[in-house]
Design an enzyme around this catalytic site. Structure first.
Site, PDB file in Angstrom:
ATOM      1  N   ASP A  75     -54.851  -3.449 -69.127  1.00 30.19           N
ATOM      2  CA  ASP A  75     -54.695  -2.144 -69.504  1.00 30.19           C
ATOM      3  C   ASP A  75     -53.510  -1.310 -69.703  1.00 30.19           C
ATOM      4  O   ASP A  75     -52.505  -1.784 -68.860  1.00 30.19           O
ATOM      5  CB  ASP A  75     -55.692  -1.146 -68.623  1.00 30.19           C
ATOM      6  CG  ASP A  75     -55.369  -1.140 -67.258  1.00 30.19           C
ATOM      7  OD1 ASP A  75     -54.806  -2.017 -66.555  1.00 30.19           O
ATOM      8  OD2 ASP A  75     -55.473   0.164 -66.582  1.00 30.19           O
ATOM      9  N   GLU A 137     -56.211  -1.224 -63.762  1.00 34.33           N
ATOM     10  CA  GLU A 137     -55.230  -1.090 -63.015  1.00 34.33           C
ATOM     11  C   GLU A 137     -54.625   0.252 -62.907  1.00 34.33           C
ATOM     12  O   GLU A 137     -54.426   0.802 -61.805  1.00 34.33           O
ATOM     13  CB  GLU A 137     -54.064  -2.182 -62.981  1.00 34.33           C
ATOM     14  CG  GLU A 137     -53.006  -2.156 -62.172  1.00 34.33           C
ATOM     15  CD  GLU A 137     -51.945  -1.244 -62.232  1.00 34.33           C
ATOM     16  OE1 GLU A 137     -51.049  -0.975 -61.469  1.00 34.33           O
ATOM     17  OE2 GLU A 137     -51.749  -0.593 -63.319  1.00 34.33           O
TER      18      GLU A 137
END
Length: 385
Positions: A75, A137
């Site tokens: 991400d 994350e």
């Protein structure tokens, strides 16, 4: 048919997937699955509860305990509100820099690892290389715990972990942890001319935030001058707040979000318990003396452990030998490294690119950094042969 990618080509491909944390990452995951399968490498998805995101892990080499995890998150942070020179999800090269969202943080590492898969396969590995790609994350390391649990439960068990966050290929052996939580306050609204009959949720929030500021000041005053972190103490900070309806009504509601950046070894639960104690003892009784409907609720959003410097850790010894970096490096941002470490795995953070470019408009990575990471992986293969 299998395709060979250079690290640059793989990075351009990974950037083309919009994996901002509020979007699905399944397109990227499917691409990696297909790419690995084309080289004869099987992989395992670890989906989230919604089915819209997934982590992925794969093992190359012998099916035995040992070896190294090469870890990256898929991400990226949003681009809204930033001014980009070009499309952030269509990588471009200018001079010796490759631009695009996630180029530094941290698709550069993932791309270099994936581009090296054919080399991993061609080597006579005596110990396995584990590739681990997570999700979310950037919003609290939410995807790492189930990913790590799946790796550990399925086996084989790795010996060490390299989390490839951007460190300019320096060996980072410690970082702060972070706990993020939201405080929601319900007061009692009255006309502001009758302030004594009401309870302002904003005033209560101000007391709570002032308590945090005072704790940060206490930590600063008691800081160990030998502590390598900057700043060398745990900090409490509220970066978002909203509340109130009008200037002449005592605020019925207020909420704010806090993050605590913890020194390694400092326990989030201790700070949360101290905060709750202040609420229960010093703040809430006075509010409820006016109205029993007053409430203060705390919602935990994320709790990411710090990375503690290991005493003669295997990961540190190995990666220092491969990079030649023997200096001491710690950082104040959080990574998934502390979560791997909590599962008993020796861990360091080391990856291409600079954290200075992370989250910025026109984010970029120096192409030379990809080369340095590629050379590091070549030496790692030699270590595992």
């Amino acid at each position: 048919m299998s395709r060979i990618y250079t690290p640059r080509e793989m990075l351009e491909k990974l950037i083309s997937f919009n994996t901002v944390s509020d979007q699905s990452n399944l397109g990227l995951i499917a691409f990696v699955e297909d790419y690995l399968a084309s080289h004869g490498v099987s992989s395992t998805r670890v989906p989230d509860d919604t089915g819209q995101k997934a982590a992925l892990h794969a093992t190359i080499g012998p099916e035995r305990d040992g070896g190294v995890v090469l870890s990256a998150h898929t991400d990226v942070v949003p681009v809204q509100g930033q001014t980009w020179s070009q499309d952030p999800f269509a990588a471009w090269v200018d001079g010796d820099r490759l631009f695009g969202r996630g180029s530094a943080d941290m698709k550069g590492f993932a791309a270099t690892v994936l581009a090296k898969v054919p080399d991993f396969l061609a080597s006579d590995l005596k110990s396995p290389i584990h590739i681990a790609l997570s999700y979310d994350e950037e919003v609290g390391c939410l995807g790492a715990p189930p990913l790590i649990q799946d790796i550990m439960s399925r086996g084989p068990r790795p010996n060490l972990v390299v989390v490839g966050e951007p460190t300019n290929m320096k060996v980072v052996t410690g970082h702060k942890g972070i706990v993020v939580f939201k405080t929601s306050i319900q007061g009692h609204p009255v006309h502001s001319s009758q302030l004594h009959r009401g309870v302002s949720a904003i005033s209560a929030a101000a007391r709570l935030i002032s308590w945090m500021d005072a704790k940060t000041a206490e930590n600063k005053a008691a800081a160990d001058p030998e502590c390598p972190f900057e700043p060398p103490y745990t900090t409490l900070h509220s970066g978002q707040i909203a509340g109130g309806e009008a200037h002449n009504i005592t605020a019925e509601r207020c909420e704010f979000v806090t993050d605590i950046r913890l020194l390694p070894g400092d326990q989030a639960e201790n700070w949360l318990n101290a905060y709750r104690g202040f609420i229960e003892t010093d703040v809430l009784p006075g509010m409820q003396a006016v109205s029993e409907n007053c409430r203060i609720n705390i919602e935990l959003i994320a709790n990411v452990p710090g990375l503690t410097e290991e005493d003669d850790g295997l990961a540190e010894r190995t990666v220092r030998r491969l990079t030649g970096d023997n200096a001491r490096h710690v950082v104040v941002y959080a990574t998934e490294g502390g979560i791997f470490q909590e599962h008993g795995l020796s861990t360091v953070v080391c990856g291409p690119g600079s954290i200075d470019q992370a989250h910025q408009a026109d984010e970029y990575i120096e192409l030379a950094e990809l080369d340095r990471c590629s050379a590091f992986l070549d030496r790692l293969v030699g270590e595992l042969n």
